[in-house]
Design a protein around this motif. Structure first.
Motif, PDB file in Angstrom:
ATOM      1  N   ALA A 231       0.830  -1.213   0.000  1.00  0.00           N
ATOM      2  CA  ALA A 231       0.000   0.000   0.000  1.00  0.00           C
ATOM      3  C   ALA A 231       0.866   1.266   0.000  1.00  0.00           C
ATOM      4  CB  ALA A 231      -0.959  -0.013   1.190  1.00  0.00           C
ATOM      5  N   ASP A 232       1.829   1.305  -0.902  1.00  0.00           N
ATOM      6  CA  ASP A 232       2.770   2.416  -0.980  1.00  0.00           C
ATOM      7  C   ASP A 232       2.111   3.608  -1.667  1.00  0.00           C
ATOM      8  OD1 ASP A 232       4.893   4.121  -1.177  1.00  0.00           O
ATOM      9  OD2 ASP A 232       6.076   2.858  -2.547  1.00  0.00           O
ATOM     10  N   ARG A 233       1.900   4.685  -0.929  1.00  0.00           N
ATOM     11  CA  ARG A 233       1.247   5.869  -1.494  1.00  0.00           C
ATOM     12  C   ARG A 233       2.155   6.624  -2.471  1.00  0.00           C
ATOM     13  NH1 ARG A 233      -3.529   7.161   0.050  1.00  0.00           N
ATOM     14  NH2 ARG A 233      -4.457   6.125   1.853  1.00  0.00           N
ATOM     15  N   ALA A 234       3.423   6.319  -2.456  1.00  0.00           N
ATOM     16  CA  ALA A 234       4.326   6.956  -3.418  1.00  0.00           C
ATOM     17  C   ALA A 234       4.211   6.320  -4.794  1.00  0.00           C
ATOM     18  CB  ALA A 234       5.762   6.853  -2.916  1.00  0.00           C
TER      19      ALA A 234
ATOM     20  N   MET B 163     -12.149   2.460  -2.890  1.00  0.00           N
ATOM     21  CA  MET B 163     -10.926   2.730  -3.639  1.00  0.00           C
ATOM     22  C   MET B 163     -10.670   4.226  -3.764  1.00  0.00           C
ATOM     23  SD  MET B 163     -11.414  -0.267  -6.528  1.00  0.00           S
ATOM     24  CE  MET B 163      -9.912   0.075  -7.464  1.00  0.00           C
ATOM     25  N   GLU B 164     -11.734   5.000  -3.985  1.00  0.00           N
ATOM     26  CA  GLU B 164     -11.567   6.457  -4.082  1.00  0.00           C
ATOM     27  C   GLU B 164     -11.140   7.045  -2.745  1.00  0.00           C
ATOM     28  OE1 GLU B 164     -15.370   7.562  -5.616  1.00  0.00           O
ATOM     29  OE2 GLU B 164     -14.697   7.515  -7.717  1.00  0.00           O
ATOM     30  N   TRP B 165     -11.651   6.472  -1.648  1.00  0.00           N
ATOM     31  CA  TRP B 165     -11.261   6.924  -0.313  1.00  0.00           C
ATOM     32  C   TRP B 165      -9.786   6.650  -0.067  1.00  0.00           C
ATOM     33  CZ3 TRP B 165     -10.092   3.724   4.089  1.00  0.00           C
ATOM     34  CH2 TRP B 165     -10.015   4.411   5.304  1.00  0.00           C
ATOM     35  N   ILE B 166      -9.299   5.511  -0.562  1.00  0.00           N
ATOM     36  CA  ILE B 166      -7.884   5.179  -0.422  1.00  0.00           C
ATOM     37  C   ILE B 166      -7.030   6.150  -1.237  1.00  0.00           C
ATOM     38  CG2 ILE B 166      -6.124   3.464  -1.042  1.00  0.00           C
ATOM     39  CD1 ILE B 166      -8.234   1.311  -0.349  1.00  0.00           C
ATOM     40  N   ILE B 167      -7.485   6.448  -2.448  1.00  0.00           N
ATOM     41  CA  ILE B 167      -6.720   7.329  -3.327  1.00  0.00           C
ATOM     42  C   ILE B 167      -6.674   8.753  -2.787  1.00  0.00           C
ATOM     43  CG2 ILE B 167      -6.719   8.432  -5.608  1.00  0.00           C
ATOM     44  CD1 ILE B 167      -7.884   5.744  -6.677  1.00  0.00           C
ATOM     45  N   SER B 168      -7.804   9.239  -2.262  1.00  0.00           N
ATOM     46  CA  SER B 168      -7.882  10.619  -1.756  1.00  0.00           C
ATOM     47  C   SER B 168      -8.417  10.609  -0.328  1.00  0.00           C
ATOM     48  CB  SER B 168      -8.790  11.468  -2.647  1.00  0.00           C
ATOM     49  OG  SER B 168      -8.313  11.483  -3.968  1.00  0.00           O
ATOM     50  N   PRO B 169      -7.592  10.228   0.632  1.00  0.00           N
ATOM     51  CA  PRO B 169      -8.065  10.185   2.026  1.00  0.00           C
ATOM     52  C   PRO B 169      -8.318  11.586   2.567  1.00  0.00           C
ATOM     53  CG  PRO B 169      -5.705   9.852   1.952  1.00  0.00           C
ATOM     54  CD  PRO B 169      -6.176   9.869   0.527  1.00  0.00           C
ATOM     55  N   PRO B 170      -9.247  11.719   3.523  1.00  0.00           N
ATOM     56  CA  PRO B 170      -9.502  13.026   4.118  1.00  0.00           C
ATOM     57  C   PRO B 170      -8.310  13.495   4.933  1.00  0.00           C
ATOM     58  CG  PRO B 170     -10.662  11.310   5.292  1.00  0.00           C
ATOM     59  CD  PRO B 170     -10.079  10.669   4.084  1.00  0.00           C
TER      60      PRO B 170
END
Length: 412
Positions: A150-153, A187-194
């Motif tokens: 789950a690497d956000r980079a 998936m969208e929440w993972i991509i753009s977390p609050p």
């Protein structure tokens, strides 16, 4: 004249019987709506519906051992080599690889299916398999990103997977059990977390899958967020992610399921879902949102809020402990039964007698506080079957009444 009347009565009766003979079989057909992961096992769930919500939370639903998928993969690989036009076999192979955590191979099977699809002329069958292709590939890519750390980079797999799920929903908006709508939200929440600087941070630190329901804030910290209006199919959609996806050990999906259940007024079921999320956290699982930990005070506040609606929260806790132990025992016995047969070369895909001799054990009895919620979210197939039976009885009774009245009208 009497003979003519009797002949007309007989003709009317035959026509009514013919109409019933056409309608009733159609009523018994299951509604065909699809979802990912999409393989032959999905059809089994279509036929019988999802397990009940309590079963989904406590773990009493089918989870197959790795050998089940290894044997399927070996067989369908041979079958594809013999007949590359069998598009359904690519789904079986891809899902088997995904279940075995061999994500690269799962994606490769979809590339092979893409080539087979491109060689086909347009047809309803091709459209169906276009849907399955995007639904499966999107899921494989998301799982590959999650299992790869789950690497956000490096989020390209998750971004590409999201686009494939969007395309699957475009092709088939009524995805099976509403699952893909909620898969896309996750998936969208993972991509753009609050983030903490969002306007609603004080009320809802990281957003929830349902920000506002009918204008009322229903905060739950660190859960999946959406700006869409409340949907009544949310519990079934999230349950589908758990049963047919890979969310049995997802803190976030169980947390979101609790929010959905509370929004329906089923606070006891909400507490059950939170207990499952806590169990996962305490066993070392983590939320995609790094802020959520076992000792997080906001999670305790959520539980306190639930308890304020319950007269006997300890009853729910005792049931959860008992039901989880019973579900683990059920799963272990079912797996042992399967392994004995799988290891002897038998497989339920090809052996109609595979399950002969298997005996189900009964789950713990539901306490009263949980019965209403479980009944509300009974499996779709049971509800549909009941409706079919009632309509069928009504048609038959109506036909009999019409026949009797017609008979009296023409009676000499």
């Amino acid at each position: 004249m009497d003979c003519q009347r009797r002949a007309r009565v007989a003709l009317v009766c035959r026509r009514i019987a013919g109409v019933l003979g056409f309608i009733l079989p159609l009523m018994c057909l299951p509604a065909v709506t699809l979802a990912c992961l999409w393989d032959r096992d999905t059809l089994r769930y279509e036929a019988k519906g999802l397990p009940g919500i309590v079963e989904v939370i406590t773990g009493r639903f089918e989870r197959e051992p790795p050998l089940y998928y290894e044997m399927r993969l070996e067989r369908v690989t041979r079958e594809i080599a013999a007949d590359p036009a069998r598009l359904d076999l690519y789904d079986d192979a891809g899902v088997a690889c995904d279940r075995l955590h061999r994500g690269d191979e799962a994606v490769e099977w979809m590339a092979k299916k893409r080539a087979a699809l491109d060689a086909m002329p347009d047809s309803p069958e091709k459209k169906d398999h276009e849907y399955r292709y995007h639904a499966n590939l999107g899921t494989f890519l998301a799982h590959q990103w999650l299992r790869g750390g789950a690497d956000r980079a490096s989020m390209q797999d998750m971004l590409d997977g999201c686009e494939h799920i969007k395309r699957a929903i475009e092709i088939n908006p009524d995805a099976h059990f509403g699952r893909e709508k909620y898969q896309l939200l996750a998936m969208e929440w993972i991509i753009s977390p609050p983030t903490p600087d969002e306007p609603d941070h004080d009320v809802n630190p990281s957003g929830t899958i349902f920000d506002k329901l009918d204008g009322i804030d229903r905060p739950r910290p660190y859960t999946i967020r959406t700006t869409t209006e409340w949907r009544p199919d949310a519990p079934d959609g999230l349950a589908g992610l758990i049963v047919m996806g890979d969310a049995w050990q997802s803190v976030d999906i169980y947390n979101a399921l609790g929010v959905a259940l509370q929004a329906h007024g089923h606070t006891s079921l909400d507490r059950l879902a939170i207990l499952r999320a806590r169990e996962l956290i305490q066993s070392g699982k983590q939320s995609i949102n790094e802020q959520l930990r076992a000792d997080d005070p906001n999670l305790d506040k959520a539980v306190e809020r639930i308890d304020s609606f319950l007269t006997r929260p300890e009853q729910v806790d005792r049931f959860y402990t008992k039901a989880r132990a019973a579900a683990d025992d059920w799963h272990a016995k079912r797996t042992a039964f399967m392994m004995e047969r799988l290891e002897s070369g038998r497989h339920p895909d090809t052996d109609a007698t595979f399950w002969d001799g298997y005996r189900e054990t009964k789950p713990p009895r539901l306490p009263g506080s949980l019965k209403s919620g479980e009944q509300r979210f009974a499996t779709n197939s049971v509800l549909a079957l009941g409706l079919v039976v009632l309509i069928g009885i009504g048609l038959i009774v109506g036909a009999i009444v019409i026949i009797m009245r017609v008979s009296r009208w023409w009676r000499p």
